[in-house]
Structure formats: C-alpha cells, structure tokens
Motif scaffolding. Structure first.
Motif, PDB file in Angstrom:
ATOM      1  N   UNK A   1       2.678  -9.338   5.969  1.00  0.00           N
ATOM      2  CA  UNK A   1       1.675  -9.289   4.897  1.00  0.00           C
ATOM      3  C   UNK A   1       0.965 -10.627   4.746  1.00  0.00           C
ATOM      4  N   UNK A   2       1.722 -11.698   4.593  1.00  0.00           N
ATOM      5  CA  UNK A   2       1.119 -13.013   4.325  1.00  0.00           C
ATOM      6  C   UNK A   2       0.115 -13.455   5.389  1.00  0.00           C
ATOM      7  N   UNK A   3       0.369 -13.233   6.681  1.00  0.00           N
ATOM      8  CA  UNK A   3      -0.598 -13.706   7.682  1.00  0.00           C
ATOM      9  C   UNK A   3      -1.978 -13.066   7.561  1.00  0.00           C
ATOM     10  N   UNK A   4      -2.095 -11.955   6.853  1.00  0.00           N
ATOM     11  CA  UNK A   4      -3.373 -11.245   6.769  1.00  0.00           C
ATOM     12  C   UNK A   4      -3.997 -11.318   5.375  1.00  0.00           C
ATOM     13  N   UNK A   5      -3.427 -12.152   4.498  1.00  0.00           N
ATOM     14  CA  UNK A   5      -3.941 -12.236   3.129  1.00  0.00           C
ATOM     15  C   UNK A   5      -5.382 -12.736   3.106  1.00  0.00           C
ATOM     16  N   UNK A   6      -5.687 -13.749   3.901  1.00  0.00           N
ATOM     17  CA  UNK A   6      -7.059 -14.268   3.904  1.00  0.00           C
ATOM     18  C   UNK A   6      -8.013 -13.265   4.530  1.00  0.00           C
ATOM     19  N   UNK A   7      -7.592 -12.584   5.548  1.00  0.00           N
ATOM     20  CA  UNK A   7      -8.427 -11.549   6.161  1.00  0.00           C
ATOM     21  C   UNK A   7      -8.810 -10.488   5.140  1.00  0.00           C
ATOM     22  N   UNK A   8      -7.856 -10.069   4.344  1.00  0.00           N
ATOM     23  CA  UNK A   8      -8.120  -9.063   3.310  1.00  0.00           C
ATOM     24  C   UNK A   8      -9.106  -9.608   2.284  1.00  0.00           C
TER      25      UNK A   8
ATOM     26  N   UNK B   1     -11.227   0.322   1.863  1.00  0.00           N
ATOM     27  CA  UNK B   1     -10.275  -0.774   1.742  1.00  0.00           C
ATOM     28  C   UNK B   1     -10.214  -1.571   3.046  1.00  0.00           C
ATOM     29  N   UNK B   2      -9.910  -2.858   2.982  1.00  0.00           N
ATOM     30  CA  UNK B   2      -9.717  -3.641   4.212  1.00  0.00           C
ATOM     31  C   UNK B   2      -8.618  -3.023   5.073  1.00  0.00           C
TER      32      UNK B   2
ATOM     33  N   UNK C   1       2.979 -13.242  -1.189  1.00  0.00           N
ATOM     34  CA  UNK C   1       2.452 -13.007   0.154  1.00  0.00           C
ATOM     35  C   UNK C   1       0.964 -12.676   0.131  1.00  0.00           C
ATOM     36  N   UNK C   2       0.565 -11.783  -0.777  1.00  0.00           N
ATOM     37  CA  UNK C   2      -0.840 -11.344  -0.857  1.00  0.00           C
ATOM     38  C   UNK C   2      -1.012 -10.597  -2.166  1.00  0.00           C
ATOM     39  N   UNK C   3      -1.721 -11.188  -3.103  1.00  0.00           N
ATOM     40  CA  UNK C   3      -1.822 -10.558  -4.420  1.00  0.00           C
ATOM     41  C   UNK C   3      -2.641  -9.281  -4.380  1.00  0.00           C
ATOM     42  N   UNK C   4      -3.556  -9.122  -3.404  1.00  0.00           N
ATOM     43  CA  UNK C   4      -4.293  -7.861  -3.257  1.00  0.00           C
ATOM     44  C   UNK C   4      -3.354  -6.728  -2.831  1.00  0.00           C
ATOM     45  N   UNK C   5      -2.438  -7.040  -1.917  1.00  0.00           N
ATOM     46  CA  UNK C   5      -1.452  -6.042  -1.515  1.00  0.00           C
ATOM     47  C   UNK C   5      -0.537  -5.701  -2.686  1.00  0.00           C
ATOM     48  N   UNK C   6      -0.152  -6.708  -3.453  1.00  0.00           N
ATOM     49  CA  UNK C   6       0.667  -6.477  -4.647  1.00  0.00           C
ATOM     50  C   UNK C   6      -0.011  -5.473  -5.581  1.00  0.00           C
ATOM     51  N   UNK C   7      -1.295  -5.652  -5.829  1.00  0.00           N
ATOM     52  CA  UNK C   7      -2.005  -4.781  -6.765  1.00  0.00           C
ATOM     53  C   UNK C   7      -2.091  -3.351  -6.244  1.00  0.00           C
ATOM     54  N   UNK C   8      -2.403  -3.201  -4.971  1.00  0.00           N
ATOM     55  CA  UNK C   8      -2.497  -1.852  -4.407  1.00  0.00           C
ATOM     56  C   UNK C   8      -1.134  -1.177  -4.437  1.00  0.00           C
TER      57      UNK C   8
END
Length: 682
Positions: free
Chosen positions: A182-189, A203-204, A248-255
């Motif tokens: 998850x974390x390696x793709x946080x900026x991509x998202x 969605x990304x 790791x990725x707050x966007x993933x957390x929200x989804x």
C-alpha cells in the motif's frame, strides 16, 4: 486452554511488477495507468529477481486431537495467519540500482530510516509504541469476553489468549501488506486523484488494487458481527489496523472505512432482512457505501436538513441534495432526511437506506466528485436525490439520535486517521534529519531540530494514548450493551467518560496532527514543499482533519456545553473542581493535576461571568477545549509512565510542555477582553 490444532492450507502466488518490488523506493513524479501496470509485469531478465511471491488465502482444519468441537472453513484469510510461516515472503530479494543525484534522496514511506531487508517491512511490528499498546497498554480482558459473550461461539475463539493471538497475527499480516503493497503507491494515488467520466466516478487503479489485497486478506469487515460476515473484532483491534492503514495511505484508509461505516448503522438499526441484504456484502468488500448527512445549507447545523422523504407503497421516496459525501459513489447510502412534514430542527428526522441502483437504473445521481487539495484519492461527492427509492432504517423520527451515534464514532475515526498521518510524518522527518548533513553534522543533531523531532514524537505518543483510552471505553460500553445485563450505574459512568473525551480526541487528533505535519515540512526545509517528498502530502491531507465530521470549533462548543451542564448540575463542583483526573501520586501526577486545576479555574471564570446567552463562554470555547484536551492526553500518557524509562520521559516532557500552554490559554480567558463581542455589536 484451547486444544492443539493444525491446519491445512494452500496459497496461490501472485507476482508484483518491478515498480512494486519490495525494498525499492516508490516511484516519484509519475503516474501509472492500468495498462502500464500490467505491461510492467512482463519484466526483462535483468529484473526477474524483483518478483515477489505473495500468499494470502487458506483454509483451517482442526486436528483429530480437537475432535469435532469445531470445523470451520476460514471466513477470511484472518484465520490463516495463525501460523508464523504464513508471513509475506520475498523469495528472491530484489535489489535495484538508482542513479546518484546531488539532492538528498527522498525518504521512501516504506523505509523511513536506514535501509532494511524487505521481509522486515511491517507497519505493525516496526512501531514500538504500537506494540506496547497491544501487548501491555490495552486491557483486553475488560471487553473481549463481553464481545465474545463468554467465548461461547462455535465459530469464534474459546479463550482470551486465543482471541489475542488472532488479533496479533491478523495485524501482522495487515502491517506487512500495508508496508510492502500500500505505502509504495500512496503518492501515485494522490497524483492520479479521482476521475469523473460519463457520470461515473473513476478511482485510481492503485487504490482499487490495495482494496483487492485487503479483500484477499479477509479484513474488510473485522468489526462487524460474525453472523453477518464480519470477524467480531472489538473496536480496539480494528483501531490498530486503521492506524496502520492511515500511516501507509490515508486515501486507502478512507476507502476501506467506507465498506464498514454504512454497515454499522444498518446492523445496529436495520431489520433482519436489511441486515442480511447489505451487511455481508459490505463486510466482504463486494460493495461499498456512504453515509449522507451534510447538505449545501446544512453542514454543522444538522437541524437545517431540508432533504425530504415521503412514504409510497411500502417504501419511501427521497428528494434533495447532499454534499461532501465521502464515497458517495458507493453501492448503498444511509441517508438522513426529514420524514415528518412541517417538522423543524432536530425533530422529524429519520435514517433511510437507499441503493445506488434500482432495477438496473440510477436510483440517485452523483452530480460530481469535488476537486480537492486534500485526500485527492478519496471520492467526496455531491449527490442528487430525485424521488429516489429507499427503506426506513430504524424507527421513524429517530434519525438524529441514530446519526449522533454514528457521528461520535466517526469523530474517533478521524482522530485515528490523524494518528496514522502524524506517525508517517514524524518518521519521514526523523529519517530526513538523520540523513541531511549541514555544517558538518546531521541536522537531527542540531539543537532546534532535535527539539522539534522530540516534540513530534511526544505529541504522537500522547495522541495514541488518548486514542486507545477512548476506544477501550467504547468497547466496554458496546460489550456491556450486548449482554443486556450491565450495571446501569457503570454504563452511565462509561458513557459520560467517553462523551467527555470524544470532542477532545477529535480536536487533539486534528489540530495536533496538523502541527506535526507542518513541523515535518519545516524539518525538510525547501524539500518539504517538493512533491518528491511525502511530507507535503501528509500536510495537505492533515488539513481536512479539523474540518470534516464536525469542525474543531463545533467540537469546542460540544465540550463547553457538556462541561458547563455537568458543572451546574452540582454547582459546588465549580469550587472543588468540575474536572478530575486519575494520575500517579508523584511529581508527574502533580503536573497532570495542575493541568486539570488550570482548566477548572478557567471554566469557573467563564461560567460565573454570564453574558447574553453565555456569549463570553462561547468566545473562549476552543481555548477551554484545548486546555482540557491537553489535560486528558496528559492523563492518558501519564498512566503509561511506569511501563518504561521511555514512557516516563515522554510523559514528563508532554506535561512540562503542556502546562505553560494551558496556563497561557487560561490567562487569555481571564484577561476579560471583550473586544470581539463589542465588535459584533457595532
């Protein structure tokens, strides 16, 4: 003790692309489409070592020694984590060279300090403070037996130790997945954001892959009831998972959250048919949803809701607009609407559940997703209801009391989100400062930067202590309510303690996370505002925390209202102290009690100085809330001081730094300055 067991399991392997290879810094400054992601899997011979076999699924079977007491197929991959051998493994260990550059190398969010072996990456186990809370800080015995109703379920754990083992192994799996995938793709998202094509929210792709991975782990509905497809984890266990995902990725957390969030009110207030129709699908990740409350003219003022619902042939028709709805493009929405014609304010509101599609057609329309500078990978939608078909959820007219329960739980979730972001920002700042050399030494060794880093660490630890104190209160309350034989006095005391702390936690988790992320940017200097570095994203994402699910100012008014009401119930408390704390009988405890005394002194001043409708008290509501939030955070942190020298050092530093700030706020209040109120009258 549970009998010895063995399990038979198989795990299909999948491969990650070179860009996803563990141990490699995440890509910066470029986005990857679905097609490019797929094509990158066709690697050259030079990159074959970058492949990483992943195993995530399995079944569990009892050994003959355990007889026929239980025989389950794992409801999710949670149960496959019992054996340590099921750790994620990189069978080859990819090592890729990177070009040398003159600027400091951006700190990869998955390797915050010195380089580590990829198999060591784990956002649950690499956090000593998180491990302390799991192993020692949380009083599992206070609520797990209540959640498991005495461990009587055939498809659940049979003892506290077994339950904790399940939680631990599940969190280890999620922690490793979060760090490596998850974390390696946080900026991509973040860079791709949310699209909108022909009325559909896009969605990304990396975000969708993250959720697919969590589905394979079987953790989409961990806090939901087991008979509805969940895992019946207490909220505290789910909080550990949520913190890891937000880091790791707050966007993933929200989804991720909005697969469970709409399921909670449906499970709590819905009919049996509604629960069986919606909750298992949300718990499995098959569908996602939303909770639609906010309107263009009804944000903080819930009583101004104008969306209406009228009965028609056994169902309801909703008409109106909703705005700023997280994941409003989901498959089902829990909607707050006015069901009683002519009603005003908080009366006449009801909750309804509305499917996104009805008979193959849009039941309600996503007008647009908002274009934001924050949480750009999360769809924040404007919804249009034009006679949309819905069902009543819970009793008619009970909407406000029902949504209030959800709002308070959502406010705790925002603080958890902030905790994950703050942890990520602090680690990034520390890693950068240890690496960046100026004037002959790393800037982490310069006094002012060292002070900033230690303040950040202390604030994060204080927030974590307050978070886990609150979710334990929540778990004890929910567990007692399940048993339906709780001591009424104990239950009332617990609810009051949680109500006291919830607005404080939301305020502290928002405002102090914003300070931590802002400080992380400052530590990076000019690089802090460059998108090659994660801290600018953490800072942007933290900006939403003091705004949604009730602004910091709304939390302040809630806290003031409660504290003033409780004080006036027994006016003598204004003299002896309206707020009391639990603190050790030592110098540290004296500091915590001094914080409480400063708050009580300020509260007494504003309550006694009554103006028109307590205008003076409202003027200083946020100052009072800041004072009490620091006090409650200090109380929670001081309770852990005896655990280790580090915990005592952090607690002493927090109290020492907080006391002058709290006194300053009190001095401002007691100055009696009326210039703001006078300006309102001019």
């Amino acid at each position: 003790m549970p009998r010895a067991r063995r399990r038979a399991w198989t795990r299909p392997s999948t491969r990650c692309s070179p860009g996803e290879a563990p141990g490699r810094p995440s890509s910066r400054g470029r986005s990857r489409s679905v097609s490019s992601s797929r094509s990158s899997a066709k690697r050259s011979s030079a990159c074959r070592r970058g492949s990483c076999a992943r195993r995530a699924t399995g079944t569990w079977a009892p050994s003959s020694a355990s007889g026929s007491r239980r025989s389950w197929a794992a409801p999710s991959a949670i149960w496959t984590t019992w054996a340590r051998a099921s750790r994620w493994k990189c069978w080859s260990g990819c090592a890729r060279s990177t070009a040398n550059v003159s600027r400091p190398r951006p700190c990869s969010s998955i390797v915050p300090g010195r380089a580590r072996r990829s198999t060591d990456l784990n956002f649950f186990t690499d956090n000593d403070d998180l491990q302390f809370h799991f192993q020692q800080g949380v009083a599992w015995d206070r609520f797990v037996p209540l959640w498991e109703e005495g461990f009587r379920f055939e498809d659940g754990p049979r003892a506290l130790g077994e339950a904790r083992e399940i939680y631990d192994e599940t969190l280890r799996e999620v922690g490793q997945y979060a760090a490596r995938e998850i974390a390696p793709h946080a900026r991509e998202i973040d860079e791709q954001g949310v699209g909108f094509v022909d009325g559909l929210v896009i969605h990304p792709p990396a975000l969708l892959r993250n959720i697919e991975g969590l589905k394979k782990l079987g953790v989409m509905g961990v806090n939901l009831p087991r008979d509805l497809g969940g895992s019946n984890f207490p909220m505290t266990a789910g909080t550990f998972m949520a913190e890891v995902l937000s880091r790791a990725c707050t966007n993933t957390f929200l989804f991720y959250v909005f697969h469970q969030a709409p399921a909670v009110p449906i499970a709590r207030f819905g009919t049996r048919e509604q629960r069986e129709r919606w909750v298992p699908r949300l718990a499995s990740g098959e569908i996602s949803g939303s909770v639609a409350m906010t309107e263009p003219d009804a944000g903080s003022d819930v009583g101004n809701v104008s969306t209406t619902a009228v009965p028609e042939d056994g169902h309801w028709r909703i008409t109106g607009r909703k705005q700023f709805i997280t994941n409003g493009c989901g498959d089902v929405s829990v909607v707050l609407a006015r069901t009683e014609p002519g009603s005003k304010g908080l009366e006449g509101l009801s909750l309804l559940v509305a499917p996104r599609m009805e008979n193959g057609r849009d039941n309600f329309r996503v007008a647009k997703p908002e274009k934001k500078m924050v949480i750009r990978g999360s769809a924040t939608c404007e919804l249009s209801f034009e006679g949309s078909c819905a069902e009543l959820l819970g009793p008619r007219g009970a909407g406000f009391s029902e949504i209030l329960t959800f709002m308070n739980e959502a406010r705790i979730a925002v603080a958890i989100q902030g905790l994950g972001i703050a942890e990520a920002a602090w680690r990034a700042a520390r890693a950068y400062a240890e690496r960046r050399v100026q004037m002959g030494r790393p800037i982490a060794r310069h006094e002012m930067v060292a002070d900033m880093l230690l303040d950040m660490e202390t604030e994060v630890a204080a927030l974590r202590a307050l978070v886990y104190r609150c979710v334990q209160l929540q778990d004890r309350i929910l567990g007692l309510e399940r048993g339906k034989s709780a001591n009424a006095r104990e239950l009332a005391a617990l609810k009051r303690a949680l109500r006291d702390r919830t607005p404080l936690l939301k305020w502290f988790g928002s405002e102090r996370t914003l300070w931590v992320t802002r400080t992380a940017v400052q530590v990076h200097g000019g690089y802090g505002v460059v998108q090659d570095y994660d801290v600018e994203r953490h800072y942007r994402d933290a900006l939403i925390l003091p705004i949604y699910e009730g602004t910091s100012q709304i939390q302040a008014l809630m806290s003031l209202k409660d504290q003033a009401r409780w004080a006036m119930e027994r006016p003598w408390r204004l003299l002896t102290g309206a707020v009391s704390v639990e603190a050790p009988a030592d110098v540290l405890g004296d500091g915590v009690r001094d914080l409480a005394a400063e708050y009580n002194r300020a509260l007494r001043y504003v309550v006694r100085r009554r103006g028109p409708e307590l205008a003076f008290a409202r003027l200083h509501a946020e100052r009072l809330t800041a004072m009490l939030a620091y006090t409650r955070a200090a109380e929670a942190l001081a309770a852990q001081a005896s655990a280790s020298a580090r915990h005592r050092r952090l607690a002493e530093r927090f109290v020492t730094r907080a006391l002058p700030l709290v006194r300053m706020q009190g001095d401002v209040i007691r100055s009696g300055d009326l210039s703001t109120l006078e300006s309102l009258q001019s």
